[in-house]
Structure formats: structure tokens, C-alpha cells
Design an enzyme around this catalytic site. Structure first.
Site, PDB file in Angstrom:
ATOM      1  N   GLU A   1      -0.667 -23.618  15.779  1.00  0.00           N
ATOM      2  CA  GLU A   1      -2.023 -23.087  15.595  1.00  0.00           C
ATOM      3  C   GLU A   1      -2.959 -23.739  16.602  1.00  0.00           C
ATOM      4  O   GLU A   1      -2.843 -24.936  16.894  1.00  0.00           O
ATOM      5  CB  GLU A   1      -2.488 -23.364  14.164  1.00  0.00           C
ATOM      6  CG  GLU A   1      -3.757 -22.682  13.754  1.00  0.00           C
ATOM      7  CD  GLU A   1      -4.037 -22.853  12.265  1.00  0.00           C
ATOM      8  OE1 GLU A   1      -5.219 -23.073  11.923  1.00  0.00           O
ATOM      9  OE2 GLU A   1      -3.099 -22.775  11.444  1.00  0.00           O
TER      10      GLU A   1
ATOM     11  N   ASP B   1      -7.114 -23.843  17.097  1.00  0.00           N
ATOM     12  CA  ASP B   1      -8.291 -23.494  16.286  1.00  0.00           C
ATOM     13  C   ASP B   1      -9.627 -23.707  16.973  1.00  0.00           C
ATOM     14  O   ASP B   1      -9.892 -24.776  17.536  1.00  0.00           O
ATOM     15  CB  ASP B   1      -8.363 -24.406  15.044  1.00  0.00           C
ATOM     16  CG  ASP B   1      -7.312 -24.107  14.022  1.00  0.00           C
ATOM     17  OD1 ASP B   1      -6.763 -23.009  14.046  1.00  0.00           O
ATOM     18  OD2 ASP B   1      -7.054 -24.994  13.190  1.00  0.00           O
TER      19      ASP B   1
ATOM     20  N   GLU C   1     -13.244 -23.484  14.913  1.00  0.00           N
ATOM     21  CA  GLU C   1     -13.932 -23.222  13.654  1.00  0.00           C
ATOM     22  C   GLU C   1     -15.388 -23.635  13.814  1.00  0.00           C
ATOM     23  O   GLU C   1     -15.683 -24.709  14.343  1.00  0.00           O
ATOM     24  CB  GLU C   1     -13.299 -23.995  12.490  1.00  0.00           C
ATOM     25  CG  GLU C   1     -11.930 -23.488  12.094  1.00  0.00           C
ATOM     26  CD  GLU C   1     -11.413 -24.161  10.835  1.00  0.00           C
ATOM     27  OE1 GLU C   1     -11.400 -23.514   9.780  1.00  0.00           O
ATOM     28  OE2 GLU C   1     -11.035 -25.346  10.922  1.00  0.00           O
TER      29      GLU C   1
END
Length: 290
Positions: free
Chosen positions: A99, A101, A103
Site C-alpha cells: 500500500e 498512502d 491521507e
């Protein structure tokens, strides 16, 4: 945090912005949840996600990718966005997933968003770096990009690199390189942790909260039926990929990244000795992670 004194310096320093080509979001993405709260508008030029007390919403890419340079322009939830999280990330599936990311953690009006980044490899994350931004990410669209090649992952904002995670398999650190990943995004309520560790709750009187997306572009290797659209042996792949498959930061980009990290980084797992009393992760020791 008052960011205004830095704005003039920032505008002089950052120079030109990356502009992604306009794509048709109908062709690239599916709204996957939210019961109508996610919408593709303007003949596929705009995508919006909304959050209210009943539900958030989300979308995912139709394609899976194994390496690429991926851009999207986002305009985040304006006003009092405390408690909300807008997530934009690449991910594979399963307990040993990879993953990458972005955010965006909302905040009270007048307080800055926090941009939270993380890298998971074979199910292991805990590689957080967090930043303030040098602009208001709710006032206009800005370009957030991920370069992912076999040597490194580079997170960039408006063409300015903010973080680099290098392949350090040579010292025993797993690196995302074998699992194809889809692009996902969601807008959801996380007021149990997102703003000041959960002290500030979502103000539902301000709902619905809306984040907007446009100008998606993926210069990437599409994974389908067990094979990649890219072949390193193909002359067309070498000449047409824009160099991203072997791209690295030049000295100017390294300086820009160091400048951002010096002025806007607010958390770096590689500096958190209290969190890792037995010693920092190995990639932290050899300037492997910037």
C-alpha cells in the site's frame, strides 16, 4: 499554525506546477460505495465524494497497476473538516498487502490539514510521515502524485517531492514490487483519531462534507490476466514511458524535498525513538528513507 509569512518564499521556490492531462473518469474509476454519495459529473471530468452522518463514499480504479507515475488533482473538504479523512492510495489485497498512502486529516476552520503518508510492504506499515501543506488545499485543486518504480517511491505535491522511500531489500526491508495495486479513494468519518488524536469530533451540522477530484493521469504498467502491459525488453516501453521506470530525484528535486521536510514535516517515524525503543527500522539508518 500561521503559514502566511512563508507563502511568498514558497511561490518563488516551487516554480512550475505539474498539470495532469484531462481524462474521462467514467473510463478509469468505479464508485464502489456510499449509496449515491459518490458522483461522476461534467461528462466524466469531475468526481465528488460526500460524507454525512449516515455514510461516507469511495471509488476505485478499474485497472490494477504494477509500477507507474500516477497523478490526480484534489480539492479537499472546506471549512470545519475536523474528524474527516480523505484517503487517496494504491493498495493490493490480502494479509500481506502492499500500500502507498496519501491521507488528508481534516481540522477546525483556520487550522491546517495534515497530509499523512505511509508505505506498506508485505503487510507491514508503520512508516508514517506527516506534513502541513504550504497552501490552502480546500481553495483550489492541487496535484498529488505517486511515482512507483522498482527502485523508489516518490510522493509529490504540485510537482514538488515531499517524500522518497527507496528500495532497501539489500538490508532486509521488503519493498512493494510483486503485487499489482488498484487506486482507491474514500471520504469517511474518523473522529475517533483523525483530529488531535480524536479530541475534536465531527460537526455534523456542517454536513454534507465534499471532496472533489479531476485530471487523473496514469503513465503506468497495467496488470491484466497475470501479465503487465509493460515489457522492459520492448523498445517502445523504454522510449514511451517518459523515463519514470528508472526515474530518481536529481539534485534540484532533492533540495526541494529537503526544504519541504525542514519546513513542513511534523512527524517522521525515523525520528521516533520512543516508538521504537529496540532501535529504529533498518531503512532509517542508511538515509534510505527521506
Amino acid at each position: 499554525m500561521d503559514l502566511s509569512p512563508k507563502l511568498v518564499l514558497v511561490s518563488l521556490f516551487l516554480g512550475s506546477l505539474v498539470v495532469a492531462s484531462v481524462g474521462n473518469l467514467y473510463q478509469d474509476f468505479d464508485i464502489t460505495w456510499g449509496d449515491g454519495r459518490g458522483k461522476i459529473l461534467n461528462n466524466g471530468e469531475l468526481l465528488t465524494l460526500s460524507l454525512d452522518k449516515a455514510s461516507g463514499s469511495g471509488f476505485q480504479s478499474k485497472n490494477e497497476y504494477l509500477f507507474g507515475k500516477i497523478y490526480m488533482q484534489l480539492k479537499l473538504v472546506p471549512g470545519n473538516s475536523a474528524g474527516t479523512v480523505t484517503a487517496y492510495y494504491l493498495s493490493s489485497q490480502g494479509p500481506t498487502h502492499d500500500e502507498i498512502d496519501f491521507e488528508f486529516l481534516g481540522n477546525l476552520s483556520g487550522h491546517p490539514y495534515i497530509l499523512h503518508t505511509n508505505v506498506f510492504s508485505q503487510g507491514k506499515g508503520n512508516r508514517e510521515q506527516q506534513f502541513y501543506l504550504w497552501f490552502d488545499p480546500t481553495a483550489d485543486f492541487h496535484t498529488y502524485s505517486i511515482l512507483w518504480n522498482p527502485q523508489r517511491i516518490i510522493f509529490s505535491v504540485d510537482g514538488t517531492p515531499i517524500r522518497e522511500f527507496k528500495n532497501s531489500e539489500s538490508i532486509g526491508v521488503a519493498y512493494p514490487k510483486n503485487q499489482p495495486m488498484r487506486i482507491y479513494s474514500s471520504l469517511w468519518n474518523a473522529d475517533d483519531w483523525a483530529t488531535r488524536g480524536g479530541l475534536v469530533k465531527t460537526d455534523w451540522s456542517k454536513a454534507p462534507f465534499t471532496a472533489s477530484y479531476r485530471n487523473f493521469n496514469a503513465n503506468a504498467c497495467v496488470w491484466s490476466s497475470g501479465s503487465s502491459s509493460c515489457s522492459s525488453a520492448s523498445p517502445s516501453f523504454t522510449s514511451n514511458n517518459g523515463g519514470w521506470f528508472s526515474q530518481e530525484l536529481d539534485s534540484t528535486s532533492q533540495q526541494r524535498m529537503k526544504w519541504v521536510q525542514k519546513n513542513y514535516m511534523i512527524y517522521n517515524y525515523c525520528s521516533d525513538t520512543k516508538r521504537f525503543p529496540q532501535g529504529l527500522p533498518p531503512e532509517c539508518s542508511a538515509t534510505i528513507t527521506s
